[in-house]
Design a protein around this motif. Structure first.
Motif, PDB file in Angstrom:
ATOM      1  N   MET A   1       0.875  -1.183   0.000  1.00 32.71           N
ATOM      2  CA  MET A   1       0.000   0.000   0.000  1.00 32.71           C
ATOM      3  C   MET A   1       0.906   1.225   0.000  1.00 32.71           C
ATOM      4  O   MET A   1       2.015   1.170   0.520  1.00 32.71           O
ATOM      5  CB  MET A   1      -0.826   0.041   1.290  1.00 32.71           C
ATOM      6  N   GLU A   2       0.375   2.331  -0.520  1.00 32.35           N
ATOM      7  CA  GLU A   2       1.187   3.537  -0.403  1.00 32.35           C
ATOM      8  C   GLU A   2       1.242   3.930   1.069  1.00 32.35           C
ATOM      9  O   GLU A   2       0.270   3.761   1.794  1.00 32.35           O
ATOM     10  CB  GLU A   2       0.634   4.686  -1.270  1.00 32.35           C
ATOM     11  N   SER A   3       2.381   4.417   1.485  1.00 32.99           N
ATOM     12  CA  SER A   3       2.575   4.605   2.919  1.00 32.99           C
ATOM     13  C   SER A   3       1.985   5.908   3.423  1.00 32.99           C
ATOM     14  O   SER A   3       1.813   6.106   4.609  1.00 32.99           O
ATOM     15  CB  SER A   3       4.065   4.559   3.241  1.00 32.99           C
ATOM     16  N   ALA A   4       1.612   6.814   2.507  1.00 34.43           N
ATOM     17  CA  ALA A   4       1.203   8.144   2.964  1.00 34.43           C
ATOM     18  C   ALA A   4      -0.294   8.244   3.221  1.00 34.43           C
ATOM     19  O   ALA A   4      -0.897   9.275   3.001  1.00 34.43           O
ATOM     20  CB  ALA A   4       1.622   9.209   1.946  1.00 34.43           C
ATOM     21  N   ALA A   5      -0.919   7.140   3.676  1.00 39.92           N
ATOM     22  CA  ALA A   5      -2.353   7.190   3.933  1.00 39.92           C
ATOM     23  C   ALA A   5      -2.630   8.018   5.172  1.00 39.92           C
ATOM     24  O   ALA A   5      -1.852   7.988   6.117  1.00 39.92           O
ATOM     25  CB  ALA A   5      -2.884   5.778   4.122  1.00 39.92           C
ATOM     26  N   PRO A   6      -3.728   8.780   5.170  1.00 40.51           N
ATOM     27  CA  PRO A   6      -4.072   9.560   6.364  1.00 40.51           C
ATOM     28  C   PRO A   6      -4.475   8.643   7.515  1.00 40.51           C
ATOM     29  O   PRO A   6      -4.918   7.520   7.285  1.00 40.51           O
ATOM     30  CB  PRO A   6      -5.261  10.404   5.907  1.00 40.51           C
ATOM     31  N   THR A   7      -4.323   9.136   8.722  1.00 36.79           N
ATOM     32  CA  THR A   7      -4.652   8.319   9.890  1.00 36.79           C
ATOM     33  C   THR A   7      -6.154   8.306  10.110  1.00 36.79           C
ATOM     34  O   THR A   7      -6.801   9.347  10.109  1.00 36.79           O
ATOM     35  CB  THR A   7      -3.969   8.903  11.131  1.00 36.79           C
ATOM     36  N   LEU A   8      -6.715   7.082  10.268  1.00 28.94           N
ATOM     37  CA  LEU A   8      -8.151   6.970  10.513  1.00 28.94           C
ATOM     38  C   LEU A   8      -8.434   6.932  12.005  1.00 28.94           C
ATOM     39  O   LEU A   8      -9.214   7.699  12.533  1.00 28.94           O
ATOM     40  CB  LEU A   8      -8.690   5.706   9.835  1.00 28.94           C
ATOM     41  N   LEU A   9      -7.755   6.010  12.671  1.00 30.85           N
ATOM     42  CA  LEU A   9      -7.987   5.860  14.104  1.00 30.85           C
ATOM     43  C   LEU A   9      -6.667   6.070  14.831  1.00 30.85           C
ATOM     44  O   LEU A   9      -5.615   5.660  14.348  1.00 30.85           O
ATOM     45  CB  LEU A   9      -8.532   4.470  14.424  1.00 30.85           C
ATOM     46  N   HIS A  10      -6.761   6.701  15.963  1.00 28.77           N
ATOM     47  CA  HIS A  10      -5.552   7.051  16.673  1.00 28.77           C
ATOM     48  C   HIS A  10      -5.841   6.940  18.161  1.00 28.77           C
ATOM     49  O   HIS A  10      -6.858   7.422  18.640  1.00 28.77           O
ATOM     50  CB  HIS A  10      -5.184   8.488  16.267  1.00 28.77           C
ATOM     51  N   THR A  11      -4.987   6.236  18.885  1.00 29.08           N
ATOM     52  CA  THR A  11      -5.173   6.231  20.339  1.00 29.08           C
ATOM     53  C   THR A  11      -3.878   6.697  20.982  1.00 29.08           C
ATOM     54  O   THR A  11      -2.797   6.518  20.428  1.00 29.08           O
ATOM     55  CB  THR A  11      -5.501   4.847  20.920  1.00 29.08           C
ATOM     56  N   LYS A  12      -4.029   7.308  22.119  1.00 28.58           N
ATOM     57  CA  LYS A  12      -2.847   7.761  22.841  1.00 28.58           C
ATOM     58  C   LYS A  12      -2.992   7.365  24.308  1.00 28.58           C
ATOM     59  O   LYS A  12      -3.994   7.692  24.939  1.00 28.58           O
ATOM     60  CB  LYS A  12      -2.711   9.280  22.713  1.00 28.58           C
ATOM     61  N   ASP A  13      -2.015   6.638  24.809  1.00 31.79           N
ATOM     62  CA  ASP A  13      -1.998   6.226  26.219  1.00 31.79           C
ATOM     63  C   ASP A  13      -3.309   5.575  26.653  1.00 31.79           C
ATOM     64  O   ASP A  13      -3.855   5.888  27.698  1.00 31.79           O
ATOM     65  CB  ASP A  13      -1.714   7.422  27.138  1.00 31.79           C
ATOM     66  N   LEU A  14      -3.817   4.704  25.828  1.00 25.72           N
ATOM     67  CA  LEU A  14      -5.082   4.050  26.157  1.00 25.72           C
ATOM     68  C   LEU A  14      -4.840   3.016  27.261  1.00 25.72           C
ATOM     69  O   LEU A  14      -3.992   2.143  27.137  1.00 25.72           O
ATOM     70  CB  LEU A  14      -5.632   3.369  24.907  1.00 25.72           C
ATOM     71  N   THR A  15      -5.586   3.146  28.336  1.00 25.76           N
ATOM     72  CA  THR A  15      -5.400   2.254  29.478  1.00 25.76           C
ATOM     73  C   THR A  15      -6.742   1.699  29.920  1.00 25.76           C
ATOM     74  O   THR A  15      -7.711   2.447  30.044  1.00 25.76           O
ATOM     75  CB  THR A  15      -4.752   3.012  30.651  1.00 25.76           C
ATOM     76  N   VAL A  16      -6.791   0.402  30.124  1.00 24.51           N
ATOM     77  CA  VAL A  16      -8.001  -0.206  30.667  1.00 24.51           C
ATOM     78  C   VAL A  16      -7.608  -0.930  31.935  1.00 24.51           C
ATOM     79  O   VAL A  16      -6.706  -1.767  31.922  1.00 24.51           O
ATOM     80  CB  VAL A  16      -8.616  -1.229  29.690  1.00 24.51           C
ATOM     81  N   SER A  17      -8.252  -0.568  33.045  1.00 20.31           N
ATOM     82  CA  SER A  17      -7.945  -1.345  34.239  1.00 20.31           C
ATOM     83  C   SER A  17      -9.237  -1.738  34.925  1.00 20.31           C
ATOM     84  O   SER A  17     -10.238  -1.034  34.864  1.00 20.31           O
ATOM     85  CB  SER A  17      -7.037  -0.562  35.183  1.00 20.31           C
TER      86      SER A  17
ATOM     87  N   VAL B   1      -4.854  -3.265  29.740  1.00 25.01           N
ATOM     88  CA  VAL B   1      -4.208  -2.561  28.632  1.00 25.01           C
ATOM     89  C   VAL B   1      -3.505  -1.361  29.252  1.00 25.01           C
ATOM     90  O   VAL B   1      -4.109  -0.604  29.998  1.00 25.01           O
ATOM     91  CB  VAL B   1      -5.249  -2.091  27.586  1.00 25.01           C
ATOM     92  N   ASP B   2      -2.226  -1.223  28.947  1.00 23.34           N
ATOM     93  CA  ASP B   2      -1.407  -0.276  29.700  1.00 23.34           C
ATOM     94  C   ASP B   2      -0.752   0.735  28.759  1.00 23.34           C
ATOM     95  O   ASP B   2       0.289   0.472  28.164  1.00 23.34           O
ATOM     96  CB  ASP B   2      -0.344  -1.082  30.468  1.00 23.34           C
ATOM     97  N   GLY B   3      -1.396   1.871  28.615  1.00 26.83           N
ATOM     98  CA  GLY B   3      -0.799   2.959  27.855  1.00 26.83           C
ATOM     99  C   GLY B   3      -0.481   2.626  26.414  1.00 26.83           C
ATOM    100  O   GLY B   3       0.662   2.790  25.975  1.00 26.83           O
ATOM    101  N   VAL B   4      -1.481   2.162  25.668  1.00 24.13           N
ATOM    102  CA  VAL B   4      -1.226   1.792  24.276  1.00 24.13           C
ATOM    103  C   VAL B   4      -1.508   2.977  23.365  1.00 24.13           C
ATOM    104  O   VAL B   4      -2.563   3.589  23.433  1.00 24.13           O
ATOM    105  CB  VAL B   4      -2.107   0.593  23.864  1.00 24.13           C
ATOM    106  N   SER B   5      -0.531   3.302  22.531  1.00 26.66           N
ATOM    107  CA  SER B   5      -0.744   4.322  21.509  1.00 26.66           C
ATOM    108  C   SER B   5      -0.625   3.639  20.163  1.00 26.66           C
ATOM    109  O   SER B   5       0.336   2.912  19.918  1.00 26.66           O
ATOM    110  CB  SER B   5       0.313   5.415  21.599  1.00 26.66           C
ATOM    111  N   LEU B   6      -1.611   3.828  19.324  1.00 30.73           N
ATOM    112  CA  LEU B   6      -1.522   3.207  18.000  1.00 30.73           C
ATOM    113  C   LEU B   6      -2.160   4.098  16.952  1.00 30.73           C
ATOM    114  O   LEU B   6      -2.934   5.002  17.244  1.00 30.73           O
ATOM    115  CB  LEU B   6      -2.165   1.818  17.994  1.00 30.73           C
ATOM    116  N   ASN B   7      -1.817   3.819  15.694  1.00 29.30           N
ATOM    117  CA  ASN B   7      -2.360   4.531  14.546  1.00 29.30           C
ATOM    118  C   ASN B   7      -2.870   3.518  13.560  1.00 29.30           C
ATOM    119  O   ASN B   7      -2.161   2.583  13.227  1.00 29.30           O
ATOM    120  CB  ASN B   7      -1.256   5.317  13.843  1.00 29.30           C
ATOM    121  N   VAL B   8      -4.084   3.693  13.073  1.00 30.29           N
ATOM    122  CA  VAL B   8      -4.542   2.846  11.974  1.00 30.29           C
ATOM    123  C   VAL B   8      -4.689   3.740  10.755  1.00 30.29           C
ATOM    124  O   VAL B   8      -5.510   4.643  10.740  1.00 30.29           O
ATOM    125  CB  VAL B   8      -5.890   2.184  12.296  1.00 30.29           C
TER     126      VAL B   8
END
Lengths: 534, 342
Positions: A264-280, A297-304
């Protein structure tokens, strides 16, 4: 006591079913040999194993020309003689060690029970034997283990206890029914190595039932491939797997997951983004007791990225599914979640509902995911009732038909109930229910783990096609690294709720940085052959 | 019978497969329908009569005695020999099989009441000269209707409370459970007796008072079922679709809970009937004069020299409860997946 078992013309039939579940199979297992029985679910593997021990439900009609153990025909033995055999000369290991062990008994009692039934030993001798066995199955601190209950053991430890129980009376044949399917890959390898070691040391005959050709290739000396109750191919493992003669074997081998995701081309815009997601989860001990928090879940940051797939791998308990539930706002979480720059974590109550149409989910278990009391049409159409109130009943039906065709099902399937469908078809229905709302993000929580290899392959293909056609983004959660590799552009490795490593999939696979990732990848892609040709 | 849902169809087939339960259901339905039309089976008014070439319907219309040449302005008492003579002189009367209602006193008894069974009073009369069979028919209807209403009302409340507790869990569940524990530890029969001494109990009062305590039996079942269903994948999928909580509860979770509920219902019905009977027996139940199996049992105890009272009441009560238990067993087996799937 060499432990050679041979089965001739075994047949198992259930009343009211047109075709025999096991249809005249012949098997020979010699001492010191691991004989693998491979096939998809419903092919009759487990029934074959259970009918050796005569453990089938009473409604089954079993017939065999003969089943011989050391040239004695056991197929006509009395029930009392069979009881001597079970747990004595023939040991059995089941798939799910947690349900096969009695939760109210300590390890010592579980193992000693079988020893005391079959051998006349004093309690202290039995205990000694117990310790010996635990050492044999390489459990650390056997003394301490004796006093533990099953729930205090890990999955791998439980399976070792099961093996110890099966070995308690020096069996000559060990029947292992998918003994590692419920375990994580790294644990799986240890257990298989142990079985192989015991096979050599004790000159055991092992009947190993599995659906995983990778395991067969590495561990078994002889393989029988079963399909629809018949053995379609039998022979030495290397010969069968390298030059499969029967079309079904070829089909099985070809449908093993593999390959890489389309670029895939790498310059796709970010759809979903989490920052420091924590579930306790807060656990409280009693009414006034102290609280303790368990962080799943301990401080997960991700980009889709839009139109691409983020693969999440990790062993059970690593927090993968909880992370998915948090993104979907189905469990409480702290930290930022944004979809297209909308802060989902700030929305409360009914305000989340419009965004639900944009994020959909497909679960693992094809049997639990559909309400058995609704028709497929009602199941798929339910989301439209909530989010597309503007549609008339007719238009809704049209959309249901369109989406059924898209996932490769017949339009008439909408009138039928879930139980009339196979696992793969049910998973297609679950996918249809998710994509009918035209979501932007689809969370796939182990969507293929409960499916047979060839079906898995088809479902993965369907997912790849849907992504291409609609520009869907996926979060693909799996413990199976091969499956993840075949679909994901980015990879995120989780362990104990934390992100261990992330990056473009191929980079992670080729040059894993963290020792944990290296271990996972080694366990999944190791192809060293550990069987010896007899 | 055919159902569109294959699961329901299989359950119905399993129910029919249980011969005892199936025939009990038929027998009970026939008895219940007969007792529902008790006015046509057992009444002290003719079903149909003709007087001076005109047709009259005494069961539906109240005619004054003067219409037939009598002297009172009140409704005609058709059993009165004088009135009977007046009418039959110029017409005819078609009587029900049992020409007595539950409160008709037979003044033509040859022996002092309670009178033993005879051609006139098939099961004899009670100590006030009323026909026992008529009282049993009306009493059966009252007991079953009371039980059914109680069952339906307590199921609705029980399912509602259980569903809320199970779906939301947490503090709502904790609070609800503690309340249930306190509420269910009250001595129910004594409370009912005390309450009925404050008000003069009629059918609806009794129903309301018993409902205060009978709704609890289903709460635990439904709550447990909802707690289990909460984590089903298809419930989570529905939440992910944005389906509203009431709809999720009703469409996805309730059908699962209904199995446990339906299984339990015949037994709630039974216990409702038994409680009503025991209250009547003790004299704290329905107002005096109402047809009731419990009151008949009480008379049987007071008049041991007239065994037909006790025996009749015992047999009708035993038949009713046994039929319901057989039906309940068949329903339970039909909903047992191990039975209908094999």
């Amino acid at each position: 006591m060499s432990g050679k078992i041979s089965i001739r013309q075994l047949r198992v039939r259930f009343p009211g079913q047109p075709r025999a579940a096991v249809d005249g199979i012949d098997l020979d297992i010699s001492a010191g040999q691991m004989h693998a029985l491979v096939g998809e679910s419903g092919s009759g593997k487990s029934l074959t194993a259970l009918s050796i021990l005569r453990l089938l439900p009473p409604s089954a009609h079993v017939s065999a020309d003969n089943i011989t153990l050391d040239d004695k025909d056991i197929s006509r033995w009395s029930e009392a003689q069979m009881r001597q055999l079970r747990g004595g000369r023939i040991g059995m290991i089941f798939q799910e060690p947690l349900s096969a062990l009695n939760p109210l008994h300590k390890v010592e009692k579980q193992i000693c029970e079988s020893i005391l039934v079959h051998q006349h030993l004093s309690a202290s001798d039995a205990r000694k034997r117990c310790l010996e066995l635990l050492e044999k199955v390489q459990l650390p601190n056997p003394e301490e283990m004796l006093a533990r209950y099953p729930h205090q053991l890990s999955g791998g430890q439980r399976q070792r206890v099961m093996i110890a129980m099966a070995l308690a009376n020096n069996p000559s044949l060990l029947i292992a029914d998918e003994p590692t399917t419920a375990l994580d890959v790294t644990v799986q390898e240890n257990i298989l190595d142990l079985l192989k070691h015991l096979q050599r040391e004790m000159n055991l005959a092992i009947l190993f039932i599995t659906h995983d050709l990778g395991i067969v290739a590495r561990y078994a000396e002889v393989v029988s491939v079963m399909s629809e109750g018949k053995v379609v191919e039998q022979g030495e493992t290397a010969a069968v797997l390298e030059h499969p003669q029967h079309s079904y074997t070829q089909h099985l081998i070809n449908s093993a997951p593999g390959g890489e995701a389309p670029p895939m081309e790498s310059a796709a815009p970010t759809l979903l983004h989490t920052k420091d997601l924590t579930v306790s989860f807060v656990q409280r001990h009693g009414w006034l007791g102290r609280k303790s928090a368990f962080t799943a879940v301990d401080g997960v940051s991700l980009n889709v990225p839009a139109g691409q797939t983020l693969g999440i791998v990790g062993e059970s308990g690593s927090g993968k599914s909880t992370l998915a539930m948090a993104v979907l706002r189905l469990v409480q979480s702290q930290g930022e979640i944004s979809l297209n720059d909308t802060r989902l974590d700030k929305l409360v109550g009914n305000n989340v509902r419009p965004y639900r149409a944009k994020m959909q989910v497909v679960f693992q278990d094809p049997w639990g995911t559909l309400n058995p009391r609704m028709t497929v049409g009602q199941i798929i159409g339910e989301g439209l009732e909530v989010h597309r109130k503007d549609l008339s009943a007719d238009e809704r039906t049209q959309k249901v038909i369109a989406v059924l065709t898209e996932v490769g099902l017949d339009a008439n399937a909408r009138h039928r109930y879930p139980h009339e469908f196979s696992g793969g078809q049910r998973q297609r229905v679950a996918i249809a229910r998710a994509v009918i709302l035209e979501p932007q993000l689809l969370i796939l929580d182990e969507p293929t783990s409960a499916l047979d290899r060839s079906v898995q392959h088809q479902v993965l293909e369907l997912l790849a096609n849907l992504q291409k056609r609609h520009g869907l983004s996926y979060i693909f959660i799996s413990h199976d690294l091969r499956v993840v590799r075949s679909l994901s552009h980015y990879l995120l490795v989780m362990h104990d709720g934390k992100v261990v490593e992330q990056g473009p999939t191929e980079t992670v696979f080729k040059t894993p940085q963290q020792p944990y990732t290296q271990r996972l990848i080694h366990a999944a892609f190791d192809e060293t052959v550990k069987s010896q040709q007899a | 019978m055919t159902f569109s849902n294959p699961v329901t169809q299989r359950q119905w087939n399993a129910f029919r497969g249980n011969k005892r339960g199936y025939w009990s259901l038929w027998l009970f339905s026939i008895l219940f329908v007969l007792s529902l039309s008790a006015e046509f089976v057992s009444n002290d008014k003719p079903l149909l009569m003709s007087y001076q070439d005109e047709l009259y319907y005494p069961i539906f219309v109240s005619y004054p005695e003067t219409q037939f040449g009598g002297m009172f302005e009140t409704e005609a008492t058709y059993r009165d020999p004088y009135v009977r003579e007046l009418i039959e002189a110029d017409g005819w009367m078609l009587w029900p099989i049992i020409p007595y209602s539950y409160n008709t006193i037979n003044y033509e008894l040859d022996v002092p009441a309670p009178a033993p069974p005879s051609a006139d009073n098939w099961l004899g009369t009670d100590d006030q000269g009323r026909d026992v069979l008529a009282r049993i028919i009306y009493g059966f209807r009252l007991s079953v209707l009371f039980g059914l209403l109680l069952t339906i009302a307590s199921s609705v409340i029980g399912i509602f409370v259980g569903a809320i507790q199970g779906y939301y869990g947490g503090w709502i569940d904790l609070g609800g459970q503690r309340f249930l524990e306190i509420w269910s530890s009250m001595p129910i029969l004594f409370l009912i007796i005390i309450l009925t001494s404050f008000v003069s109990p009629n059918f609806w009062w009794l129903l309301g008072i018993m409902l205060l305590f009978s709704w609890m039996s289903l709460v635990d079942l439904v709550r447990a079922e909802f707690l289990r269903c909460r984590n089903f994948d298809y419930v989570r999928a529905a939440r992910a679709l944005g389906v509203s909580p009431p709809l999720i509860m009703f469409r996805h979770m309730l059908p699962n809970a209904m199995v446990a509920t339906l299984t339990f219902m015949p037994f709630i019905l039974n216990s409702g009937i038994v409680t009503l009977t025991s209250l009547d027996f003790l004299g704290f139940g329905l107002p005096p004069g109402s047809p009731s199996l419990g009151e008949l049992l009480g008379q049987g105890k007071a008049n041991l020299q007239a065994p037909w009272l006790g025996i009749s009441a015992f047999f009708s009560l035993a038949t009713l409860l046994t039929l319901l238990i057989f039906i309940g067993e068949a329903v339970r087996d039909a909903f047992d997946p191990r039975k209908y799937l094999s």
